[in-house]
Write a protein that holds these residues in place. Structure first.
Motif, PDB file in Angstrom:
ATOM      1  N   PRO A 171      49.165  58.568  -9.674  1.00 37.85           N
ATOM      2  CA  PRO A 171      48.963  60.003  -9.943  1.00 37.85           C
ATOM      3  C   PRO A 171      49.716  60.503 -11.173  1.00 37.85           C
ATOM      4  O   PRO A 171      49.347  61.533 -11.737  1.00 37.85           O
ATOM      5  CB  PRO A 171      49.484  60.679  -8.665  1.00 37.85           C
ATOM      6  CG  PRO A 171      50.436  59.693  -8.071  1.00 37.85           C
ATOM      7  CD  PRO A 171      49.889  58.343  -8.416  1.00 37.85           C
ATOM      8  N   VAL A 172      50.759  59.807 -11.604  1.00 42.66           N
ATOM      9  CA  VAL A 172      51.547  60.266 -12.751  1.00 42.66           C
ATOM     10  C   VAL A 172      50.900  59.837 -14.060  1.00 42.66           C
ATOM     11  O   VAL A 172      50.625  60.652 -14.945  1.00 42.66           O
ATOM     12  CB  VAL A 172      52.995  59.741 -12.669  1.00 42.66           C
ATOM     13  CG1 VAL A 172      53.776  60.124 -13.929  1.00 42.66           C
ATOM     14  CG2 VAL A 172      53.682  60.289 -11.428  1.00 42.66           C
ATOM     15  N   THR A 173      50.624  58.546 -14.197  1.00 41.53           N
ATOM     16  CA  THR A 173      50.104  58.019 -15.463  1.00 41.53           C
ATOM     17  C   THR A 173      48.589  57.879 -15.474  1.00 41.53           C
ATOM     18  O   THR A 173      48.009  57.642 -16.539  1.00 41.53           O
ATOM     19  CB  THR A 173      50.717  56.638 -15.733  1.00 41.53           C
ATOM     20  OG1 THR A 173      50.287  55.737 -14.699  1.00 41.53           O
ATOM     21  CG2 THR A 173      52.231  56.703 -15.729  1.00 41.53           C
ATOM     22  N   LEU A 174      47.950  57.990 -14.286  1.00 42.33           N
ATOM     23  CA  LEU A 174      46.503  57.805 -14.112  1.00 42.33           C
ATOM     24  C   LEU A 174      46.067  56.362 -14.372  1.00 42.33           C
ATOM     25  O   LEU A 174      44.876  56.072 -14.449  1.00 42.33           O
ATOM     26  CB  LEU A 174      45.707  58.757 -15.019  1.00 42.33           C
ATOM     27  CG  LEU A 174      46.028  60.249 -14.850  1.00 42.33           C
ATOM     28  CD1 LEU A 174      45.120  61.083 -15.745  1.00 42.33           C
ATOM     29  CD2 LEU A 174      45.893  60.681 -13.409  1.00 42.33           C
ATOM     30  N   LEU A 175      47.026  55.461 -14.502  1.00 45.23           N
ATOM     31  CA  LEU A 175      46.699  54.043 -14.655  1.00 45.23           C
ATOM     32  C   LEU A 175      46.353  53.440 -13.295  1.00 45.23           C
ATOM     33  O   LEU A 175      46.708  53.990 -12.251  1.00 45.23           O
ATOM     34  CB  LEU A 175      47.895  53.286 -15.235  1.00 45.23           C
ATOM     35  CG  LEU A 175      48.281  53.532 -16.684  1.00 45.23           C
ATOM     36  CD1 LEU A 175      49.540  52.741 -17.015  1.00 45.23           C
ATOM     37  CD2 LEU A 175      47.158  53.165 -17.631  1.00 45.23           C
ATOM     38  N   PRO A 176      45.672  52.297 -13.284  1.00 42.74           N
ATOM     39  CA  PRO A 176      45.511  51.556 -12.033  1.00 42.74           C
ATOM     40  C   PRO A 176      46.878  51.302 -11.404  1.00 42.74           C
ATOM     41  O   PRO A 176      47.852  51.010 -12.105  1.00 42.74           O
ATOM     42  CB  PRO A 176      44.845  50.248 -12.475  1.00 42.74           C
ATOM     43  CG  PRO A 176      44.079  50.622 -13.706  1.00 42.74           C
ATOM     44  CD  PRO A 176      44.924  51.656 -14.402  1.00 42.74           C
ATOM     45  N   ASN A 177      46.932  51.434 -10.073  1.00 40.33           N
ATOM     46  CA  ASN A 177      48.216  51.234  -9.408  1.00 40.33           C
ATOM     47  C   ASN A 177      48.369  49.805  -8.918  1.00 40.33           C
ATOM     48  O   ASN A 177      47.559  48.933  -9.238  1.00 40.33           O
ATOM     49  CB  ASN A 177      48.390  52.244  -8.264  1.00 40.33           C
ATOM     50  CG  ASN A 177      47.340  52.071  -7.184  1.00 40.33           C
ATOM     51  OD1 ASN A 177      46.601  51.075  -7.155  1.00 40.33           O
ATOM     52  ND2 ASN A 177      47.257  53.019  -6.280  1.00 40.33           N
ATOM     53  N   ARG A 178      49.397  49.571  -8.141  1.00 35.78           N
ATOM     54  CA  ARG A 178      49.709  48.220  -7.678  1.00 35.78           C
ATOM     55  C   ARG A 178      48.566  47.616  -6.864  1.00 35.78           C
ATOM     56  O   ARG A 178      48.244  46.435  -7.012  1.00 35.78           O
ATOM     57  CB  ARG A 178      50.991  48.266  -6.840  1.00 35.78           C
ATOM     58  CG  ARG A 178      51.565  46.905  -6.522  1.00 35.78           C
ATOM     59  CD  ARG A 178      52.872  47.028  -5.725  1.00 35.78           C
ATOM     60  NE  ARG A 178      53.580  45.774  -5.645  1.00 35.78           N
ATOM     61  CZ  ARG A 178      54.434  45.340  -6.542  1.00 35.78           C
ATOM     62  NH1 ARG A 178      54.689  46.098  -7.602  1.00 35.78           N
ATOM     63  NH2 ARG A 178      55.026  44.173  -6.419  1.00 35.78           N
ATOM     64  N   ALA A 179      47.933  48.442  -6.001  1.00 38.07           N
ATOM     65  CA  ALA A 179      46.846  47.930  -5.157  1.00 38.07           C
ATOM     66  C   ALA A 179      45.667  47.453  -5.996  1.00 38.07           C
ATOM     67  O   ALA A 179      45.131  46.358  -5.787  1.00 38.07           O
ATOM     68  CB  ALA A 179      46.405  49.009  -4.175  1.00 38.07           C
ATOM     69  N   LEU A 180      45.261  48.260  -6.966  1.00 37.87           N
ATOM     70  CA  LEU A 180      44.132  47.873  -7.808  1.00 37.87           C
ATOM     71  C   LEU A 180      44.513  46.691  -8.705  1.00 37.87           C
ATOM     72  O   LEU A 180      43.675  45.810  -8.955  1.00 37.87           O
ATOM     73  CB  LEU A 180      43.687  49.064  -8.665  1.00 37.87           C
ATOM     74  CG  LEU A 180      42.481  48.812  -9.580  1.00 37.87           C
ATOM     75  CD1 LEU A 180      41.298  48.272  -8.804  1.00 37.87           C
ATOM     76  CD2 LEU A 180      42.093  50.086 -10.331  1.00 37.87           C
TER      77      LEU A 180
END
Length: 620
Positions: A171-180
């Motif tokens: 939610p902060v950077t809008l990058l893919p997170n750890r799960a993705l």
């Protein structure tokens, strides 16, 4: 125009005769022989309910052709209900798109399966796409037809897609997170990836920001989040620029905190990953302008590149995490490439640390003894106890392989107790076995942590009492660096031990802080000169005493230390004596005892017994 298809009162499907009913289906496998006219249905009492129901429906024959369709289905597919009659239902909702669904559909038509439910992406004649849930099931009762229902789930799918995007993005950077990231990493390591023309390799740059915690602690989390967002933008731009001429830019993900990863599918080798890591460091070197403040940060990057075959997500991430640790340990603000040899050493170190304590209980340790010889007469005065680990996997290990590990995790305390007791028992046994010889002392190395983490005084007192060894036949060795700056408990313990009659020796003297002031404060009785000084005492035996690689400064320093020690009432032991020339010069300088391969390597207890026996035989 064809007549309007109807449902019979009993639910039996059919259609009035008309041109539309003879249309051949696009899947001839559903029709045996030439198309036969459908049985005209009777008019049902709920015809209007079916025709105007909000759920898109059609009645299909056992052969798979549409007998009747309602207006909702026509609207959904962009065709009038009459235009659907006679067409193959499988074509309308794309049931032949995959073999599994097509097989299940044919089983339902044949009565071998009770229901088919699947999701299909359909496209209307106007080009608009929609997601539909398709259900095919037999009509109630004995009616020979089937009911096809099609529910538009596009809105639901869109909501699911939005929720999935939220679940898989930071939610902060809008990058893919750890799960993705791990989802994509698992897909990248699929062994079948080679079958699609890829390189069969994968690369990973795993990085975190140096000193990010300080930003959060001093400037607050809002500034920290803005910095993370700016870093994410630069990493994304860096990945896109690096892959301008190629398809498939690296996946940039935020794994949590200030940790980011760049995943490279179909990598071409370590050079490619090294270039990417360099560009990342360059991109992050420029200061970040965050509204009214300018921040500068650096990053440490761990780089891993390997073949897909034989690699798992866990193994790849462990390697990346290890390499990132190396980058930080090597000085930060740099990238480090994974080194299998360096990792093997680390893994060996971990394996040794994990098995140290159990090894003590299993009796895997043994002692060897190196003689300490009088320089004046060459007689055996004492021995130094040196511990060995008979490791079942790595063989015999010397102290430099495991003592530091034992000190780190506290295993040095039980190991030190075992060494002390074993050495004292052996010294007492030699004394009893050779009553005609002057008893030899045993010297035991003590780590400073043994003084802090255990009651060393009580341990020594109890050991001497249980073994019957006289205190003056025990010498405890501590390094100069361990003694420097000691105060409080260590000093009190050493004084108590000295008061008992135990000798205290400073090991490797001359290599530590070289602050001689502490010699007057510590209860020291022996100085052991470090071997680096003794190695400078070299003579070329071929030149009749001519010096070769000799260090006059070393001799001056050693002579000064020996004289100082003697003035303080201390005896001096020279370590690493390897040649008779060295021994002669050390004897002339005034060293009291020598230790080294000139006299003997560390040996088993039985060899010391032999030396004592030989000394007894050699007496006049």
């Amino acid at each position: 125009m064809g007549s309007t298809p109807l449902l019979t009162e009993g639910g039996r499907p059919g259609a009035t005769m008309g041109p539309g009913t003879d249309a051949a289906p696009r899947h001839p496998a559903l029709v045996s022989g030439a198309p036969a006219p459908e049985t005209p249905p009777e008019t049902p009492p709920y015809r209007s309910i079916f025709a105007h129901a909000p759920l898109a429906m059609a009645v299909i024959s056992p052969r798979g052709t549409v007998v009747s369709a309602n207006e909702t289905l026509g609207t959904l597919l962009g065709v009038t209900p009459e235009g659907l009659v006679g067409r193959a239902a499988a074509d309308l909702v794309d049931l032949a798109a995959d073999g599994r669904t097509w097989s299940a559909y044919r089983e339902v038509l044949a009565g071998d399966r009770s229901r088919l439910r699947c999701t299909r992406r359909l496209r209307r004649p106007d080009g608009q796409a929609l997601w539909a849930q398709v259900t095919v099931a037999p009509l109630d009762g004995d009616a020979p037809g089937l009911l096809l229902s099609v529910a538009d789930i596009s809105a639901r799918r869109e909501l699911q897609a939005r929720l999935r995007h939220l679940q898989l993005h930071d939610p902060v950077t809008l990058l893919p997170n750890r799960a993705l990231f791990f989802e994509q990493l698992t897909a990248a390591l699929d062994p079948e990836a080679d079958a699609y023309g890829g390189t069969g390799r994968v690369g990973l740059c795993y990085l975190d920001l140096d000193g990010f915690k300080a930003v959060n602690d001093t400037l607050g989390h809002r500034v920290g989040d803005r910095l993370l967002t700016a870093v994410a933008e630069r990493l994304t731009r860096c990945a896109e620029e690096a892959w301008q001429s190629r398809a498939g830019a690296p996946l940039v993900a935020r794994l949590g905190g200030d940790e980011f990863a760049l995943l490279v599918r179909d990598s071409t080798g370590t050079d490619q990953l090294a270039d990417l890591a360099e560009s990342v460091l360059d991109a992050l070197q420029e200061p970040f302008d965050l509204s009214d403040r300018r921040l500068s940060v650096t990053a440490s990057v761990g780089v891993v590149e390997r073949r897909v075959t034989g690699t798992t997500p866990t193994a790849l991430m462990q390697a990346a995490d290890t390499t990132l640790y190396w980058a930080k340990a090597d000085g930060r603000a740099r990238w480090t490439l994974f080194d299998p040899e360096r990792n093997a050493h680390r893994m060996t170190r971990q394996a040794l640390a994990a098995t140290l304590r159990p090894a003590i209980e299993r009796g895997e340790f043994a002692l060897e003894y190196q003689p300490l010889v009088g320089m004046a007469d060459g007689r055996l005065r004492g021995v130094e106890a040196l511990v060995r680990w008979n490791h079942p996997q790595f063989g015999v290990l010397t102290p430099n392989r495991f003592i530091a590990l034992a000190e780190e995790d506290g295993a040095i305390v039980p190991l030190g107790r075992w060494v002390l007791r074993t050495a004292c028992l052996q010294a007492r046994r030699w004394q009893l076995d050779h009553p005609g010889e002057p008893p030899i002392f045993v010297s035991v190395n003590v780590a400073v942590r043994q003084v802090w983490d255990s009651d060393l005084v009580a341990d020594v007192a109890r050991t001497l009492e249980e073994t019957g060894l006289a205190p003056e036949l025990l010498q405890l060795e501590l390094t100069e660096s361990a003694l420097m700056g000691s105060a409080g408990r260590p000093i009190q313990a050493l004084r108590a031990l000295s008061g008992m009659g135990v000798h205290i020796a400073i090991d490797d003297f001359g290599t530590g802080y070289s602050n001689l002031a502490y010699l007057s404060r510590l209860p020291v009785s022996v100085l052991k000169l470090d071997g680096s000084f003794v190695r400078g005492f070299q003579y070329d035996s071929r030149g009749g005493g001519r010096e070769a690689e000799s260090s006059p400064a070393d001799e001056v320093i050693v002579e000064a230390m020996v004289q100082l020690a003697h003035r303080l009432g201390l005896s001096v032991t020279a370590e690493c004596v390897e040649t008779s020339d060295q021994a002669a010069r050390l004897r002339r300088i005034g060293c009291d005892t020598g230790q080294g391969w000139l006299y003997s390597r560390p040996v088993a207890p039985g060899r010391i017994s032999d030396l004592l026996a030989q000394a007894a035989v050699g007496k006049p």
